[in-house]
Design a protein around this motif. Structure first.
Motif, PDB file in Angstrom:
ATOM      1  N   UNK A  88       1.393  22.123  -8.589  1.00 38.08           N
ATOM      2  CA  UNK A  88       0.514  21.281  -9.780  1.00 38.08           C
ATOM      3  C   UNK A  88       1.183  21.085 -10.982  1.00 38.08           C
ATOM      4  N   UNK A  89       2.381  22.000 -11.310  1.00 40.58           N
ATOM      5  CA  UNK A  89       2.954  21.679 -12.568  1.00 40.58           C
ATOM      6  C   UNK A  89       4.199  20.853 -12.442  1.00 40.58           C
ATOM      7  N   UNK A 114      -3.204   9.909 -10.536  1.00 45.58           N
ATOM      8  CA  UNK A 114      -3.294  10.053 -11.818  1.00 45.58           C
ATOM      9  C   UNK A 114      -1.906  10.692 -12.230  1.00 45.58           C
ATOM     10  N   UNK A 115      -1.563  10.502 -13.589  1.00 44.84           N
ATOM     11  CA  UNK A 115      -0.040  11.027 -14.167  1.00 44.84           C
ATOM     12  C   UNK A 115      -0.484  12.534 -14.555  1.00 44.84           C
ATOM     13  N   UNK A 116       0.404  13.427 -14.419  1.00 42.44           N
ATOM     14  CA  UNK A 116       0.357  14.885 -14.771  1.00 42.44           C
ATOM     15  C   UNK A 116       1.293  15.140 -15.713  1.00 42.44           C
ATOM     16  N   UNK A 117       1.658  14.662 -16.892  1.00 40.34           N
ATOM     17  CA  UNK A 117       2.434  15.287 -17.720  1.00 40.34           C
ATOM     18  C   UNK A 117       2.327  16.280 -18.555  1.00 40.34           C
ATOM     19  N   UNK A 118       3.377  17.349 -18.724  1.00 41.27           N
ATOM     20  CA  UNK A 118       3.015  18.492 -19.286  1.00 41.27           C
ATOM     21  C   UNK A 118       2.260  19.370 -18.572  1.00 41.27           C
ATOM     22  N   UNK A 119       2.542  19.112 -17.174  1.00 34.83           N
ATOM     23  CA  UNK A 119       1.748  20.169 -16.207  1.00 34.83           C
ATOM     24  C   UNK A 119       0.348  20.201 -16.301  1.00 34.83           C
ATOM     25  N   UNK A 157       3.600  30.278  -4.412  1.00 39.86           N
ATOM     26  CA  UNK A 157       3.875  29.256  -5.489  1.00 39.86           C
ATOM     27  C   UNK A 157       3.508  30.018  -6.849  1.00 39.86           C
ATOM     28  N   UNK A 158       2.809  30.974  -6.982  1.00 40.00           N
ATOM     29  CA  UNK A 158       2.374  31.652  -8.149  1.00 40.00           C
ATOM     30  C   UNK A 158       1.980  30.516  -9.238  1.00 40.00           C
ATOM     31  N   UNK A 159       1.139  29.449  -8.870  1.00 44.15           N
ATOM     32  CA  UNK A 159       0.606  28.668  -9.906  1.00 44.15           C
ATOM     33  C   UNK A 159      -0.729  29.172 -10.211  1.00 44.15           C
ATOM     34  N   UNK A 160      -1.299  28.905 -11.324  1.00 45.75           N
ATOM     35  CA  UNK A 160      -2.533  29.076 -11.569  1.00 45.75           C
ATOM     36  C   UNK A 160      -3.511  28.729 -10.970  1.00 45.75           C
ATOM     37  N   UNK A 161      -4.322  29.411 -10.460  1.00 48.03           N
ATOM     38  CA  UNK A 161      -5.566  29.031  -9.579  1.00 48.03           C
ATOM     39  C   UNK A 161      -6.754  28.170  -9.926  1.00 48.03           C
ATOM     40  N   UNK A 218      -4.687  22.900 -14.464  1.00 42.88           N
ATOM     41  CA  UNK A 218      -3.254  23.774 -15.171  1.00 42.88           C
ATOM     42  C   UNK A 218      -3.383  23.053 -16.555  1.00 42.88           C
ATOM     43  N   UNK A 219      -3.218  23.835 -17.314  1.00 48.92           N
ATOM     44  CA  UNK A 219      -2.917  23.316 -18.876  1.00 48.92           C
ATOM     45  C   UNK A 219      -4.029  22.250 -19.384  1.00 48.92           C
TER      46      UNK A 219
END
Length: 265
Positions: A238-239, A201-206, A31-35, A38-39
């Motif tokens: 995650x994003x 929880x909400x996850x706006x903007x990643x 998935x290449x998502x930061x480990x 995020x953000x």
């Protein structure tokens, strides 16, 4: 009210069909998502002295929360299959701890309802006694007076580390992210029915918990109480903008008390 309307629209955008849930530590590398979270933002030293890093079998990494001189709270999916765990206390760089302790599986207590019942992804680790100071300290649990508080709309902070690298050869620095708790009804619009043992929880903007954050804390801005244990994120990543899920601590106050003696009345 305006904030909740925006939040509802954001959730509706990702709820066209029931989404999958996955434990952050089990996200496929493809998935290449930061480990890491995020953000979020880098934590200053001593911001979250209750946060510990947990290395299980020297094979996988999770987070946890100090709740007493000799107890750490984490996720059951982190402890599953573990024969040993090394606890990193007071770290800001992931592996540069103030000190560490290692214990065997006999000191791990998983909730007996996990994984058969959703909302029970929680475990305790009995540790050697640790003294508290500015870099290593406990976080309080909600009191029994708050056991029925769902905390809808409240703001909280999640902290944790991810993998050893974050796109560079430097060790990961502790990251934190501020997240707003949403109702289980809102969360169910995305994932289907969510029991009271789940807190979303909400996850706006990643902005979200991510790979490496499993088992870590979600602590209220108002009152600094531990209300969640990082459990899952969207299978889309995650994003993706879909809510992230935590084990709701207030649903397990009896279990924590009965197994560790830690309780607030």
């Amino acid at each position: 009210m305006k904030a909740f309307i925006v939040l509802a629209l954001a959730i509706a955008a990702v709820s066209a069909e029931v989404a999958d849930q996955v434990h952050p530590k089990d996200l496929p590398k493809s998935l290449k998502i930061e480990g890491r979270i995020t953000n979020g933002y880098p934590a200053y030293e001593g911001k979250a002295p209750y946060t510990v890093g947990l290395s299980f079998n020297n094979a996988w990494w999770c987070g946890g929360s100090i709740i007493a001189h000799d107890w750490v709270l984490t996720a059951a999916h982190c402890t599953n299959g573990a024969s040993s765990v090394t606890i990193y206390y007071g770290a800001t760089w992931r592996t540069n701890a103030q000190f560490t302790h290692s214990v065997g599986s006999g000191n791990i207590i998983q909730n007996h309802n996990w994984p058969n019942e959703n909302g029970n992804d929680i475990a305790l680790i009995r540790t050697p006694h640790v003294d508290f100071w500015s870099m290593v300290n406990k976080v309080e649990l909600p009191s029994y007076n708050d056991r029925y508080n769902m905390y809808d709309g409240w703001w909280a902070v999640a902290c944790g580390w991810g993998g050893t690298y974050d796109g560079s050869p430097l060790p990961d620095w502790l990251q934190c992210v501020d997240l707003q708790i949403i109702s289980n009804n809102q969360c169910s619009q995305v994932y289907g029915y969510q029991p009271d043992g789940i807190l979303c929880v909400a996850t706006p903007d990643g902005k979200s918990t991510c790979q490496g954050d499993s088992g870590g804390p979600l602590v209220l801005h108002d009152g600094n109480k531990l209300v969640g244990v990082t459990s899952w994120v969207s299978g889309s990543g995650c994003q993706s903008g879909a809510p992230s899920g935590f084990t709701r601590v207030t649903a397990h106050l009896d279990w924590i008390r009965d197994n560790s003696g830690v309780a607030y009345y």
